[in-house]
Scaffold this motif. Sequence first.
Motif, mmCIF file in Angstrom:
data_model
loop_
_atom_site.group_PDB
_atom_site.id
_atom_site.type_symbol
_atom_site.label_atom_id
_atom_site.label_comp_id
_atom_site.label_asym_id
_atom_site.label_seq_id
_atom_site.Cartn_x
_atom_site.Cartn_y
_atom_site.Cartn_z
ATOM 1 N N SER A 12 -5.937 15.666 -4.691
ATOM 2 C CA SER A 12 -4.702 15.510 -3.577
ATOM 3 C C SER A 12 -5.225 15.191 -2.514
ATOM 4 N N PHE A 13 -4.354 14.666 -1.500
ATOM 5 C CA PHE A 13 -4.331 14.457 -0.251
ATOM 6 C C PHE A 13 -3.272 15.106 0.345
ATOM 7 N N GLY A 14 -3.512 16.440 1.036
ATOM 8 C CA GLY A 14 -2.462 17.197 1.850
ATOM 9 C C GLY A 14 -1.716 17.684 0.438
ATOM 10 N N PRO A 36 0.755 0.432 -10.886
ATOM 11 C CA PRO A 36 1.456 0.103 -9.860
ATOM 12 C C PRO A 36 1.115 0.861 -8.455
ATOM 13 N N ASN A 37 1.708 0.343 -7.286
ATOM 14 C CA ASN A 37 1.332 0.889 -5.911
ATOM 15 C C ASN A 37 1.420 2.224 -6.273
ATOM 16 N N GLY A 38 0.198 2.904 -5.536
ATOM 17 C CA GLY A 38 0.494 4.337 -5.386
ATOM 18 C C GLY A 38 -0.075 5.088 -6.870
ATOM 19 N N ALA A 39 -0.426 4.436 -7.671
ATOM 20 C CA ALA A 39 -0.567 5.109 -9.129
ATOM 21 C C ALA A 39 -2.042 6.079 -8.952
ATOM 22 N N GLY A 40 -2.711 5.741 -7.865
ATOM 23 C CA GLY A 40 -3.973 6.586 -7.959
ATOM 24 C C GLY A 40 -5.061 5.816 -8.305
ATOM 25 N N LYS A 41 -5.186 4.565 -8.293
ATOM 26 C CA LYS A 41 -6.254 3.515 -8.665
ATOM 27 C C LYS A 41 -7.557 3.653 -7.719
ATOM 28 N N THR A 42 -7.131 3.424 -6.469
ATOM 29 C CA THR A 42 -8.163 3.441 -5.295
ATOM 30 C C THR A 42 -8.654 4.826 -5.168
ATOM 31 N N THR A 43 -7.893 5.956 -5.396
ATOM 32 C CA THR A 43 -8.567 7.142 -5.443
ATOM 33 C C THR A 43 -9.571 7.316 -6.736
ATOM 34 N N LEU A 44 -9.244 6.969 -7.931
ATOM 35 C CA LEU A 44 -10.018 7.003 -8.815
ATOM 36 C C LEU A 44 -11.358 6.408 -8.507
ATOM 37 N N PRO A 84 -14.865 -1.960 -1.891
ATOM 38 C CA PRO A 84 -13.577 -1.469 -1.586
ATOM 39 C C PRO A 84 -12.386 -2.114 -1.416
ATOM 40 N N GLN A 85 -11.158 -1.811 -1.062
ATOM 41 C CA GLN A 85 -10.154 -2.605 -1.241
ATOM 42 C C GLN A 85 -10.278 -3.483 0.303
ATOM 43 N N GLU A 86 -10.466 -2.743 1.393
ATOM 44 C CA GLU A 86 -10.730 -3.324 2.633
ATOM 45 C C GLU A 86 -11.990 -2.995 3.121
ATOM 46 N N THR A 193 -6.858 -4.098 -10.350
ATOM 47 C CA THR A 193 -6.168 -5.141 -10.146
ATOM 48 C C THR A 193 -4.906 -4.834 -10.468
ATOM 49 N N HIS A 194 -3.898 -5.919 -9.751
ATOM 50 C CA HIS A 194 -2.569 -6.137 -9.886
ATOM 51 C C HIS A 194 -2.551 -7.270 -10.920
ATOM 52 N N GLN A 195 -3.414 -8.194 -11.040
ATOM 53 C CA GLN A 195 -3.506 -9.193 -12.037
ATOM 54 C C GLN A 195 -3.765 -8.884 -13.510
HETATM 55 N N1 LIG Z 1 -6.450 9.072 2.544
HETATM 56 C C1 LIG Z 1 -5.399 9.620 1.933
HETATM 57 N N2 LIG Z 1 -4.401 10.422 2.686
HETATM 58 C C2 LIG Z 1 -3.253 10.554 2.119
HETATM 59 N N3 LIG Z 1 -2.665 10.192 1.346
HETATM 60 C C3 LIG Z 1 -3.523 9.164 0.405
HETATM 61 C C4 LIG Z 1 -4.895 9.153 0.654
HETATM 62 N N4 LIG Z 1 -5.123 7.931 -0.096
HETATM 63 C C5 LIG Z 1 -4.364 7.814 -0.944
HETATM 64 N N5 LIG Z 1 -3.311 8.743 -0.810
HETATM 65 C C6 LIG Z 1 -1.987 8.986 -1.500
HETATM 66 O O1 LIG Z 1 -2.280 8.923 -2.962
HETATM 67 C C7 LIG Z 1 -1.662 8.278 -3.676
HETATM 68 C C8 LIG Z 1 -2.537 7.205 -4.648
HETATM 69 O O2 LIG Z 1 -2.946 6.228 -3.839
HETATM 70 P P1 LIG Z 1 -4.054 5.189 -4.132
HETATM 71 O O3 LIG Z 1 -4.438 4.343 -2.836
HETATM 72 O O4 LIG Z 1 -5.073 5.696 -5.082
HETATM 73 O O5 LIG Z 1 -2.756 4.282 -5.139
HETATM 74 P P2 LIG Z 1 -3.253 2.749 -5.650
HETATM 75 O O6 LIG Z 1 -3.035 2.996 -7.104
HETATM 76 O O7 LIG Z 1 -4.662 2.391 -5.154
HETATM 77 O O8 LIG Z 1 -2.277 1.976 -5.066
HETATM 78 P P3 LIG Z 1 -2.195 0.535 -4.471
HETATM 79 O O9 LIG Z 1 -2.153 -0.465 -5.629
HETATM 80 O O10 LIG Z 1 -1.048 0.230 -3.336
HETATM 81 O O11 LIG Z 1 -3.412 0.098 -3.662
HETATM 82 C C9 LIG Z 1 -0.698 7.610 -2.798
HETATM 83 O O12 LIG Z 1 0.403 8.380 -2.919
HETATM 84 C C10 LIG Z 1 -1.241 7.553 -1.667
HETATM 85 O O13 LIG Z 1 -0.264 7.666 -0.712
#
Ligand SMILES: Nc1ncnc2c1ncn2[C@@H]1O[C@H](COP(=O)(O)OP(=O)(O)OP(=O)(O)O)[C@@H](O)[C@H]1O
Length: 289
Positions: A12-14, A36-44, A84-86, A193-195
Amino acid sequence: MNTVELHGVTKSFGRTRALTDVDLTFDRGVTGLLGPNGAGKTTLLRIVATSIAADKGRVSLLGRDPGGSHDDVTAIRRQLGYLPQELGYPGDMTAFGFVEYVAVLKEWNDRQRRLAEVRRVLALVDLAELATKRVTKLSGGQRRRVALAQALIGDPRILVLDEPTTGLDPSQRADLRRTLSVIANDCAVLLSTHQTEDVAALCERVVVLAGGTIRFDGPVADLIATAEGLVWLSDDPAPDALASWRTGTGRHHVVGGTPPLGSVATEPTLEDAYLLMLGADARNVRAPA
Ligand SMILES: Nc1ncnc2c1ncn2[C@@H]1O[C@H](COP(=O)(O)OP(=O)(O)OP(=O)(O)O)[C@@H](O)[C@H]1O
């Protein structure tokens, strides 16, 4: 032992729950991560890249605990590449200078070996001729390849790639696929990826993440098979479909819902299956042109 093992991973983030109870193991080959956007991919990806720690659950990378001793973390990071993404670049660095800078951080202390490695990875991503150009003067796709080059330093055993094809033109994407398919013979690659085309072209296995949980994990062919009989071509628009659009031939590609009279079933693509898998969420995934 698998190269990468995640069991019950939650983060979790907050108040935002990004991942809930994720189980994922993988080895050599390219595992595609869709969502989709916000799915949690980057976090994983960041957890696998040791950039952040899980709140709960168990992570094992190359048989070691990334939250363990300094030796464990160092041993993992020596064998890990992360795109990383960026990625920010210091203003006046050349492509060569940037990749060499990362090699220094990765403790390639012997100068001759380091320079040879930088040349090798820049050649792998077809940037040898642009090595002396400033990164800020390169195109978006070229910069993405610089970012990939730094991830390839030292032939990592785990490669974590966050949207590596963003900004690449079709021929660069084809080159990247070729490079990755060779690298994946000896490396566990996790590619977000989104592709869907990249996943269809490159991955045997696909993981679909939505709302922080895994919705599908299996062979790409199995995900496509879930859409069998649910995709049609129609002369008329399909207002009740999950997704539908007019193709270049003038006919409508209809995914899910009720097909208009006279529709004929067609072979589903990975994108069709992905849209169906996400169901209502899919409307936010992509607006097909
Ligand atoms: N550093 C952070 N601080 C607060 N919330 C975060 C942080 N990183 C991710 N989140 C939240 O965690 C959730 C998952 O985000 P994440 O970036 O993992 O998704 P994603 O699948 O990679 O999205 P995208 O396709 O848009 O890149 C989102 O609701 C995002 O707002």
